[in-house]
Design an enzyme around this catalytic site. Structure first.
Site, PDB file in Angstrom:
ATOM      1  N   THR A  67       1.004  -1.272  -0.163  1.00  0.00           N
ATOM      2  CA  THR A  67       0.127   0.292  -0.003  1.00  0.00           C
ATOM      3  C   THR A  67       0.522   1.218   0.010  1.00  0.00           C
ATOM      4  O   THR A  67       2.071   1.132   0.046  1.00  0.00           O
ATOM      5  CB  THR A  67      -1.139  -0.308   1.227  1.00  0.00           C
ATOM      6  OG1 THR A  67      -2.144   1.211   0.735  1.00  0.00           O
ATOM      7  CG2 THR A  67      -0.607   0.242   2.467  1.00  0.00           C
ATOM      8  N   LYS A  71       3.377   1.721  -3.784  1.00  0.00           N
ATOM      9  CA  LYS A  71       2.794   0.934  -4.861  1.00  0.00           C
ATOM     10  C   LYS A  71       3.874   1.077  -6.122  1.00  0.00           C
ATOM     11  O   LYS A  71       3.864   0.003  -7.000  1.00  0.00           O
ATOM     12  CB  LYS A  71       1.397   1.566  -5.483  1.00  0.00           C
ATOM     13  CG  LYS A  71       0.679   0.628  -3.917  1.00  0.00           C
ATOM     14  CD  LYS A  71      -0.907   1.234  -4.016  1.00  0.00           C
ATOM     15  CE  LYS A  71      -1.521   1.184  -3.399  1.00  0.00           C
ATOM     16  NZ  LYS A  71      -3.757   1.037  -3.633  1.00  0.00           N
ATOM     17  N   GLU A  83       0.021  -8.401 -16.973  1.00  0.00           N
ATOM     18  CA  GLU A  83      -0.196  -7.118 -17.608  1.00  0.00           C
ATOM     19  C   GLU A  83      -0.031  -5.733 -17.360  1.00  0.00           C
ATOM     20  O   GLU A  83       0.115  -5.021 -17.740  1.00  0.00           O
ATOM     21  CB  GLU A  83      -0.370  -8.003 -19.191  1.00  0.00           C
ATOM     22  CG  GLU A  83      -0.960  -7.534 -20.047  1.00  0.00           C
ATOM     23  CD  GLU A  83      -1.830  -8.003 -21.209  1.00  0.00           C
ATOM     24  OE1 GLU A  83      -2.495  -8.932 -20.924  1.00  0.00           O
ATOM     25  OE2 GLU A  83      -2.343  -7.237 -22.251  1.00  0.00           O
ATOM     26  N   ASP A 107      -6.252  -4.241  -7.129  1.00  0.00           N
ATOM     27  CA  ASP A 107      -6.503  -2.865  -6.814  1.00  0.00           C
ATOM     28  C   ASP A 107      -7.613  -2.843  -8.400  1.00  0.00           C
ATOM     29  O   ASP A 107      -8.811  -2.087  -7.562  1.00  0.00           O
ATOM     30  CB  ASP A 107      -6.273  -1.639  -6.967  1.00  0.00           C
ATOM     31  CG  ASP A 107      -5.559  -1.595  -5.156  1.00  0.00           C
ATOM     32  OD1 ASP A 107      -5.462  -2.064  -4.460  1.00  0.00           O
ATOM     33  OD2 ASP A 107      -4.207  -0.565  -5.367  1.00  0.00           O
ATOM     34  N   GLY A 131     -11.670  13.375 -12.015  1.00  0.00           N
ATOM     35  CA  GLY A 131     -10.361  13.007 -11.848  1.00  0.00           C
ATOM     36  C   GLY A 131      -9.262  12.734 -12.382  1.00  0.00           C
ATOM     37  O   GLY A 131      -9.365  11.921 -13.631  1.00  0.00           O
ATOM     38  N   GLY A 134      -3.680   9.456  -9.325  1.00  0.00           N
ATOM     39  CA  GLY A 134      -2.915   8.031  -8.683  1.00  0.00           C
ATOM     40  C   GLY A 134      -4.080   7.561  -8.963  1.00  0.00           C
ATOM     41  O   GLY A 134      -3.802   6.595 -10.168  1.00  0.00           O
ATOM     42  N   ASN A 155     -11.319  16.139 -14.773  1.00  0.00           N
ATOM     43  CA  ASN A 155     -10.265  16.776 -14.212  1.00  0.00           C
ATOM     44  C   ASN A 155     -10.092  18.035 -13.742  1.00  0.00           C
ATOM     45  O   ASN A 155     -10.374  18.732 -15.584  1.00  0.00           O
ATOM     46  CB  ASN A 155      -8.966  15.949 -14.197  1.00  0.00           C
ATOM     47  CG  ASN A 155      -8.480  16.642 -13.063  1.00  0.00           C
ATOM     48  OD1 ASN A 155      -8.872  15.456 -11.492  1.00  0.00           O
ATOM     49  ND2 ASN A 155      -6.727  16.722 -12.980  1.00  0.00           N
ATOM     50  N   LYS A 160      -3.356  17.694 -16.750  1.00  0.00           N
ATOM     51  CA  LYS A 160      -3.876  16.253 -15.839  1.00  0.00           C
ATOM     52  C   LYS A 160      -4.085  14.945 -16.989  1.00  0.00           C
ATOM     53  O   LYS A 160      -3.712  14.369 -16.747  1.00  0.00           O
ATOM     54  CB  LYS A 160      -3.646  16.358 -14.432  1.00  0.00           C
ATOM     55  CG  LYS A 160      -2.617  16.104 -13.520  1.00  0.00           C
ATOM     56  CD  LYS A 160      -2.679  16.936 -12.682  1.00  0.00           C
ATOM     57  CE  LYS A 160      -2.366  15.698 -11.227  1.00  0.00           C
ATOM     58  NZ  LYS A 160      -3.338  16.183 -10.027  1.00  0.00           N
TER      59      LYS A 160
HETATM   60  P1  ATR Z   1      -5.317   9.821  -5.478  1.00  0.00           P
HETATM   61  O1  ATR Z   1      -3.386   9.276  -5.502  1.00  0.00           O
HETATM   62  O2  ATR Z   1      -5.985   9.655  -4.413  1.00  0.00           O
HETATM   63  O3  ATR Z   1      -5.836   9.531  -6.759  1.00  0.00           O
HETATM   64  P2  ATR Z   1      -4.135  12.688  -6.050  1.00  0.00           P
HETATM   65  O4  ATR Z   1      -3.273  12.476  -7.205  1.00  0.00           O
HETATM   66  O5  ATR Z   1      -3.360  13.318  -5.232  1.00  0.00           O
HETATM   67  O6  ATR Z   1      -4.669  10.896  -5.442  1.00  0.00           O
HETATM   68  O7  ATR Z   1      -5.308  12.984  -6.943  1.00  0.00           O
HETATM   69  C1  ATR Z   1      -6.706  13.880  -6.662  1.00  0.00           C
HETATM   70  C2  ATR Z   1      -7.277  13.869  -7.526  1.00  0.00           C
HETATM   71  O8  ATR Z   1      -8.293  15.196  -6.856  1.00  0.00           O
HETATM   72  C3  ATR Z   1      -6.638  14.961  -9.041  1.00  0.00           C
HETATM   73  O9  ATR Z   1      -7.453  14.762 -10.123  1.00  0.00           O
HETATM   74  C4  ATR Z   1      -7.402  16.822  -8.398  1.00  0.00           C
HETATM   75  O10 ATR Z   1      -7.372  17.081  -9.109  1.00  0.00           O
HETATM   76  P3  ATR Z   1      -6.240  18.332  -9.213  1.00  0.00           P
HETATM   77  O11 ATR Z   1      -5.846  16.845 -11.250  1.00  0.00           O
HETATM   78  O12 ATR Z   1      -6.851  19.346 -10.642  1.00  0.00           O
HETATM   79  O13 ATR Z   1      -5.565  18.436  -8.867  1.00  0.00           O
HETATM   80  C5  ATR Z   1      -8.050  16.083  -7.736  1.00  0.00           C
HETATM   81  N1  ATR Z   1      -9.025  16.763  -7.104  1.00  0.00           N
HETATM   82  C6  ATR Z   1      -8.538  17.013  -5.223  1.00  0.00           C
HETATM   83  N2  ATR Z   1      -8.679  18.118  -4.431  1.00  0.00           N
HETATM   84  C7  ATR Z   1     -10.444  18.790  -5.706  1.00  0.00           C
HETATM   85  C8  ATR Z   1     -10.784  19.725  -5.636  1.00  0.00           C
HETATM   86  N3  ATR Z   1     -10.864  20.695  -4.853  1.00  0.00           N
HETATM   87  N4  ATR Z   1     -11.611  19.795  -6.858  1.00  0.00           N
HETATM   88  C9  ATR Z   1     -11.112  19.421  -8.512  1.00  0.00           C
HETATM   89  N5  ATR Z   1     -11.327  18.472  -7.718  1.00  0.00           N
HETATM   90  C10 ATR Z   1     -10.004  17.927  -6.833  1.00  0.00           C
END
Ligand code: ATR
Length: 290
Positions: A67, A71, A83, A107, A131, A134, A155, A160
């Site tokens: 975890t 990872k 794969e 996962d 989103g 990761g 997103n 991203k």
């Molecule tokens: P994880 O590993 O849990 O996916 P992360 O890599 O930090 O965490 O990604 C968080 C995701 O939540 C991203 O898609 C982020 O959007 P951005 O790429 O624009 O940062 C999204 N996220 C976090 N807070 C947000 C918010 N207040 N509004 C919209 N999207 C949000």
């Protein structure tokens, strides 16, 4: 559970590991399926992952879950990789093979299985994925891998979303991932979608937040699946239900990532009945910790 000279050991490496629900899943599975095995959490510091995996192999450890934050770091310690896990570039399950461990990403196979258990299909579906971090990136791979027709990857930061779309489309030789700015959801085709919520927005203790609050958006969703399971009913789920859709949290994904790992380690098949029993235990555990 009694431990003797023949007990097989599995475990979890991560940091922190104190609040993991995996021992509950695996030790209950062992009891219910009659396997002489035990599952323990191991806190492993960054920089010690390779030593931990080598040590586990020397100690005849049958399998490990991995975890955060290890990872990706664990990839360098594998002798083989599945794969799908290879495409994603992250593993959460190591299975003992000759000379070391083979890496899997249960996962994502677990999420797929959790969806199927609710009769939610990925194959040939048009999906909204919220989103591009990761977690969502792995879900994008999973959707493309299992044959989604189209995945609109929404997103806040469009760059991203574009980067993830490019990466997945290239790796899986497809064009099914379509990046979009979060606020451009009005431009989506006029139809109903399966939506997977893969951002961190709404996670306890910020339980009142949803990544999109406009009720119009939720009218586009026939089924909403939130990867978050704490709180048990996220704001995203409430908004989906208020607009007439069905909503699920990520607890079954947690369950099935564990079951998939358990099946790989023990070369067995867990019955639906046992899966449901473990699911009830997880739900109780979540209530206790509320
Ligand atoms: P994880 O590993 O849990 O996916 P992360 O890599 O930090 O965490 O990604 C968080 C995701 O939540 C991203 O898609 C982020 O959007 P951005 O790429 O624009 O940062 C999204 N996220 C976090 N807070 C947000 C918010 N207040 N509004 C919209 N999207 C949000």
């Amino acid at each position: 559970m009694s431990v003797d000279g023949k007990t097989k050991v599995c475990g979890l490496i991560g940091n922190p590991v104190a609040h993991t629900l995996s021992p509950l899943i695996h030790n209950t599975l062992a009891k219910k399926t009659g396997h002489n095995s035990i599952y323990v959490p191991f806190q492993v510091e960054s920089g010690e992952v390779q030593n931990a995996v080598r040590g586990a192999y020397a100690l005849q450890v049958l399998g490990l879950n991995v975890t955060v934050p290890h990872k990706s770091a664990v990839l360098g310690s594998l002798v083989e990789i599945d794969e799908l896990a290879d495409k994603i570039g992250a593993v959460n399950t190591l299975v003992r093979v000759n000379g070391g461990y083979k890496g899997y990403n249960t996962d994502m196979t677990g999420l797929h299985r959790a969806l199927l258990s609710e009769k939610i299909r990925i194959k040939d579906e048009e999906i909204l994925l919220l989103g591009a971090g990761g977690a969502a990136r792995a879900v994008a791979f999973m959707c493309a891998y299992y044959g989604a027709k189209r995945v609109y990857l929404l997103n806040r930061t469009i760059e991203k979303a574009e980067a993830v779309a490019r990466e997945v489309n290239e790796a899986l030789q497809t064009e099914c991932i379509v990046p979009m700015k979060l606020e451009d959801y009005q431009k989506l085709p006029q139809k109903q979608f399966l939506a997977i919520q893969g951002t961190s927005v709404g996670l306890y203790p910020n339980s009142q937040e949803a990544v999109i609050s406009d009720t119009e958006f939720y009218k586009r969703i026939h089924t909403g699946y939130d990867l978050i399971y704490k709180p048990a009913k996220t704001q995203f789920m409430k908004l989906v239900e208020e607009a007439g859709g069905k909503a699920y949290n990520g607890l079954k994904m947690l369950l099935y990532q564990g079951i998939d790992a358990y099946e790989l380690w023990n070369q067995t098949k867990v019955t639906d009945e046992t899966a449901n029993e473990i699911y009830e235990l997880l739900q109780e555990e979540m209530k206790i910790n509320e």
